[in-house]
Scaffold this motif. Structure first.
Motif, PDB file in Angstrom:
ATOM      1  N   ARG A 138      33.580  35.950  41.658  1.00 38.30           N
ATOM      2  CA  ARG A 138      34.836  35.518  42.263  1.00 38.30           C
ATOM      3  C   ARG A 138      34.664  34.193  42.990  1.00 38.30           C
ATOM      4  O   ARG A 138      35.522  33.310  42.919  1.00 38.30           O
ATOM      5  CB  ARG A 138      35.339  36.594  43.229  1.00 38.30           C
ATOM      6  N   ALA A 139      33.553  34.041  43.693  1.00 35.87           N
ATOM      7  CA  ALA A 139      33.329  32.812  44.450  1.00 35.87           C
ATOM      8  C   ALA A 139      33.175  31.609  43.526  1.00 35.87           C
ATOM      9  O   ALA A 139      33.750  30.544  43.760  1.00 35.87           O
ATOM     10  CB  ALA A 139      32.090  32.964  45.330  1.00 35.87           C
ATOM     11  N   LEU A 140      32.407  31.789  42.456  1.00 32.81           N
ATOM     12  CA  LEU A 140      32.175  30.677  41.535  1.00 32.81           C
ATOM     13  C   LEU A 140      33.401  30.353  40.706  1.00 32.81           C
ATOM     14  O   LEU A 140      33.639  29.198  40.346  1.00 32.81           O
ATOM     15  CB  LEU A 140      30.997  30.997  40.612  1.00 32.81           C
ATOM     16  N   SER A 141      34.230  31.362  40.376  1.00 33.36           N
ATOM     17  CA  SER A 141      35.415  31.107  39.557  1.00 33.36           C
ATOM     18  C   SER A 141      36.396  30.196  40.279  1.00 33.36           C
ATOM     19  O   SER A 141      37.163  29.473  39.658  1.00 33.36           O
ATOM     20  CB  SER A 141      36.104  32.427  39.187  1.00 33.36           C
TER      21      SER A 141
ATOM     22  N   PRO B  70      42.610  34.299  38.638  1.00 28.27           N
ATOM     23  CA  PRO B  70      41.722  35.122  37.799  1.00 28.27           C
ATOM     24  C   PRO B  70      41.635  36.564  38.262  1.00 28.27           C
ATOM     25  O   PRO B  70      41.491  37.480  37.450  1.00 28.27           O
ATOM     26  CB  PRO B  70      40.362  34.408  37.916  1.00 28.27           C
ATOM     27  N   GLU B  71      41.739  36.778  39.583  1.00 29.89           N
ATOM     28  CA  GLU B  71      41.651  38.144  40.099  1.00 29.89           C
ATOM     29  C   GLU B  71      42.852  38.977  39.655  1.00 29.89           C
ATOM     30  O   GLU B  71      42.714  40.163  39.333  1.00 29.89           O
ATOM     31  CB  GLU B  71      41.566  38.116  41.629  1.00 29.89           C
ATOM     32  N   VAL B  72      44.054  38.354  39.631  1.00 29.81           N
ATOM     33  CA  VAL B  72      45.250  39.057  39.149  1.00 29.81           C
ATOM     34  C   VAL B  72      45.103  39.381  37.668  1.00 29.81           C
ATOM     35  O   VAL B  72      45.416  40.490  37.215  1.00 29.81           O
ATOM     36  CB  VAL B  72      46.518  38.207  39.394  1.00 29.81           C
ATOM     37  N   LEU B  73      44.607  38.411  36.909  1.00 29.12           N
ATOM     38  CA  LEU B  73      44.420  38.620  35.478  1.00 29.12           C
ATOM     39  C   LEU B  73      43.450  39.771  35.217  1.00 29.12           C
ATOM     40  O   LEU B  73      43.687  40.628  34.351  1.00 29.12           O
ATOM     41  CB  LEU B  73      43.900  37.326  34.842  1.00 29.12           C
TER      42      LEU B  73
ATOM     43  N   LEU C  74      34.005  32.676  30.932  1.00 20.61           N
ATOM     44  CA  LEU C  74      35.106  33.431  30.332  1.00 20.61           C
ATOM     45  C   LEU C  74      36.364  33.342  31.181  1.00 20.61           C
ATOM     46  O   LEU C  74      37.477  33.267  30.655  1.00 20.61           O
ATOM     47  CB  LEU C  74      34.695  34.897  30.150  1.00 20.61           C
ATOM     48  N   LEU C  75      36.220  33.336  32.499  1.00 16.75           N
ATOM     49  CA  LEU C  75      37.378  33.165  33.371  1.00 16.75           C
ATOM     50  C   LEU C  75      38.022  31.806  33.151  1.00 16.75           C
ATOM     51  O   LEU C  75      39.254  31.680  33.138  1.00 16.75           O
ATOM     52  CB  LEU C  75      36.960  33.301  34.837  1.00 16.75           C
ATOM     53  N   ALA C  76      37.212  30.768  32.950  1.00 18.20           N
ATOM     54  CA  ALA C  76      37.756  29.445  32.681  1.00 18.20           C
ATOM     55  C   ALA C  76      38.507  29.437  31.356  1.00 18.20           C
ATOM     56  O   ALA C  76      39.590  28.864  31.237  1.00 18.20           O
ATOM     57  CB  ALA C  76      36.637  28.401  32.660  1.00 18.20           C
ATOM     58  N   GLY C  77      37.938  30.096  30.332  1.00 17.39           N
ATOM     59  CA  GLY C  77      38.619  30.165  29.044  1.00 17.39           C
ATOM     60  C   GLY C  77      39.894  30.964  29.112  1.00 17.39           C
ATOM     61  O   GLY C  77      40.912  30.609  28.528  1.00 17.39           O
ATOM     62  N   ALA C  78      39.873  32.074  29.863  1.00 13.06           N
ATOM     63  CA  ALA C  78      41.076  32.897  29.993  1.00 13.06           C
ATOM     64  C   ALA C  78      42.173  32.155  30.731  1.00 13.06           C
ATOM     65  O   ALA C  78      43.351  32.368  30.486  1.00 13.06           O
ATOM     66  CB  ALA C  78      40.742  34.198  30.723  1.00 13.06           C
ATOM     67  N   GLY C  79      41.787  31.267  31.646  1.00  9.13           N
ATOM     68  CA  GLY C  79      42.788  30.518  32.387  1.00  9.13           C
ATOM     69  C   GLY C  79      43.391  29.369  31.630  1.00  9.13           C
ATOM     70  O   GLY C  79      44.295  28.704  32.120  1.00  9.13           O
TER      71      GLY C  79
ATOM     72  N   ASP D 105      43.071  34.562  25.005  1.00  9.40           N
ATOM     73  CA  ASP D 105      43.152  36.003  24.790  1.00  9.40           C
ATOM     74  C   ASP D 105      41.795  36.578  24.394  1.00  9.40           C
ATOM     75  O   ASP D 105      41.405  37.658  24.848  1.00  9.40           O
ATOM     76  CB  ASP D 105      44.210  36.338  23.735  1.00  9.40           C
ATOM     77  N   ALA D 106      41.033  35.859  23.568  1.00 10.26           N
ATOM     78  CA  ALA D 106      39.693  36.332  23.196  1.00 10.26           C
ATOM     79  C   ALA D 106      38.760  36.334  24.407  1.00 10.26           C
ATOM     80  O   ALA D 106      37.948  37.246  24.585  1.00 10.26           O
ATOM     81  CB  ALA D 106      39.116  35.458  22.083  1.00 10.26           C
ATOM     82  N   ALA D 107      38.877  35.307  25.255  1.00 10.29           N
ATOM     83  CA  ALA D 107      38.038  35.242  26.451  1.00 10.29           C
ATOM     84  C   ALA D 107      38.341  36.407  27.384  1.00 10.29           C
ATOM     85  O   ALA D 107      37.434  36.998  27.973  1.00 10.29           O
ATOM     86  CB  ALA D 107      38.252  33.910  27.181  1.00 10.29           C
ATOM     87  N   LEU D 108      39.619  36.762  27.525  1.00 12.48           N
ATOM     88  CA  LEU D 108      39.976  37.869  28.402  1.00 12.48           C
ATOM     89  C   LEU D 108      39.468  39.200  27.851  1.00 12.48           C
ATOM     90  O   LEU D 108      38.995  40.054  28.603  1.00 12.48           O
ATOM     91  CB  LEU D 108      41.491  37.921  28.593  1.00 12.48           C
TER      92      LEU D 108
END
Length: 345
Positions: free
Chosen positions: A128-131, A146-149, A93-98, A106-109
């Motif tokens: 966090r480590a894997l993202s 991703p952490e800011v998002l 989901l982090l990859a999709g949100a990015g 937007d759906a992933a977030l």
């Protein structure tokens, strides 16, 4: 009382375990489920009925190849994920949100925000480590942290203020805002927020934020403008020193296919008319782009752009008339020089 509570808790855990088993495999026989749960087939039948009461479509069939099967329902039920499945889902989901998945950011977030509500603390550092190892190539959105998002998404969900460093001209300033919506364009992520220091609505590029953190101050939601419209108008028009509006004699769908959403706002004005709002450092630049669309148009604002239009039209007409009066230039190759005494041809 304690015994009853323990029995109830044991039943709940067993039913959730049963649901997890049904999600792992297409068909289970009654004896198989009874063996995995350590109960009798009769208890399995009662637990299946409990799932049906909660809205899960569990089907039972007899004979060879028969058994219990979890079918699709009208509503999406909550999923039971083990640790590895939860981590994999969050990273995807982090990859999709990015922006790695076009159109799904937007759906992933939204899905990631829901998952964040139930994700155990012990798994967050692994996510966090894997993202950090997830990347993409080619086009897509400007990469964001991703952490800011997630910090912005959590703060918006919990209705708490957010602070972050943001460039303003040649310096970086600390901003305090009430986050309302995260808006994804085809290129970037934006935050629509109420700026507490400027006492007005603002949109911020997420990729420009640093040191974002949620504050402890809660806020009561205000009447907010439409997030997508506000951000698009800001990106396409308000950030520029000059803004212009045109009435274009073509359908909104036709013009939207010609202009990127980040370059102009296109509003429908009937089946064969639309209004185009855009901005630029120079009004001539906006005028040139509308002219190159190839449709008839009228200048609505500002008035000086109409006058500029007429001046440029007169200059173009004059250039056309001069070109018509000029003689046609022809290239003449020089004739070869004749040697003295040679006979004339």
């Amino acid at each position: 009382m304690d015994v009853a509570s323990g029995d109830e808790r044991g039943t709940t855990e067993r039913v959730l375990t049963l649901l997890g088993l049904l999600q792992q495999r297409q068909v289970w026989t009654g004896p198989e489920l009874a063996g995995r749960l350590g109960v009798t087939p009769r208890t399995v039948r009662r637990d299946v009925q409990r799932l049906r009461t909660l809205g899960y479509p569990v089907y039972a069939s007899q004979g060879v190849g028969g058994g219990y099967r979890l079918g699709p329902g009208q509503d999406l039920p909550p999923l039971l994920l083990d640790d590895q499945e939860a981590i994999a889902t969050a990273v995807s989901l982090l990859a999709g949100a990015g922006g790695a998945v076009a159109g799904a950011g937007d759906a992933a977030l939204r899905a990631l925000t829901k998952l964040d509500q139930v994700l155990p603390t012990r798994l967050r550092h692994e996510v966090r480590a894997l993202s950090g190892s997830v990347e993409s190539f080619g086009g897509g959105r400007t990469p964001v942290d991703p952490e800011v998002l997630m910090t912005l998404a959590r703060a918006r969900r919990d209705e708490v203020e957010v602070g972050f460093d943001y460039p303003s001209g040649s310096e970086v300033r600390r901003r305090r805002v009430e986050p309302y919506r995260l808006v994804a364009s085809d290129r970037r992520w934006y935050l629509l927020a109420y700026d507490l220091d400027r006492d007005d609505w603002r949109s911020f590029r997420v990729d420009r934020m640093t040191d974002a953190s949620a504050r402890t101050w809660r806020f009561c939601p205000r009447a907010a403008p439409d997030a997508a419209t506000y951000v698009q108008e800001g990106v396409a028009s308000r950030v520029y020193p000059h803004q212009a509006r045109f009435l274009v004699h073509a359908s909104a769908d036709t013009v939207r296919a010609q202009i990127p959403a980040s370059a102009a706002v296109v509003r429908r004005r009937g089946s064969e008319l639309c209004e185009v709002l855009s901005g630029a450092a120079s009004l001539d630049f906006v005028l040139m782009h509308v002219l190159l669309l190839g449709h008839d148009f009228e200048v609505l604002d500002p008035p000086e752009l109409g006058r500029r239009c007429r001046a440029l039209a007169e200059r173009l007409l004059s250039a056309g008339e001069r070109s018509h009066r000029c003689p046609t230039w022809r290239s003449h190759e020089p004739r070869p020089r004749q040697r003295r005494g040679a006979p004339l041809s």
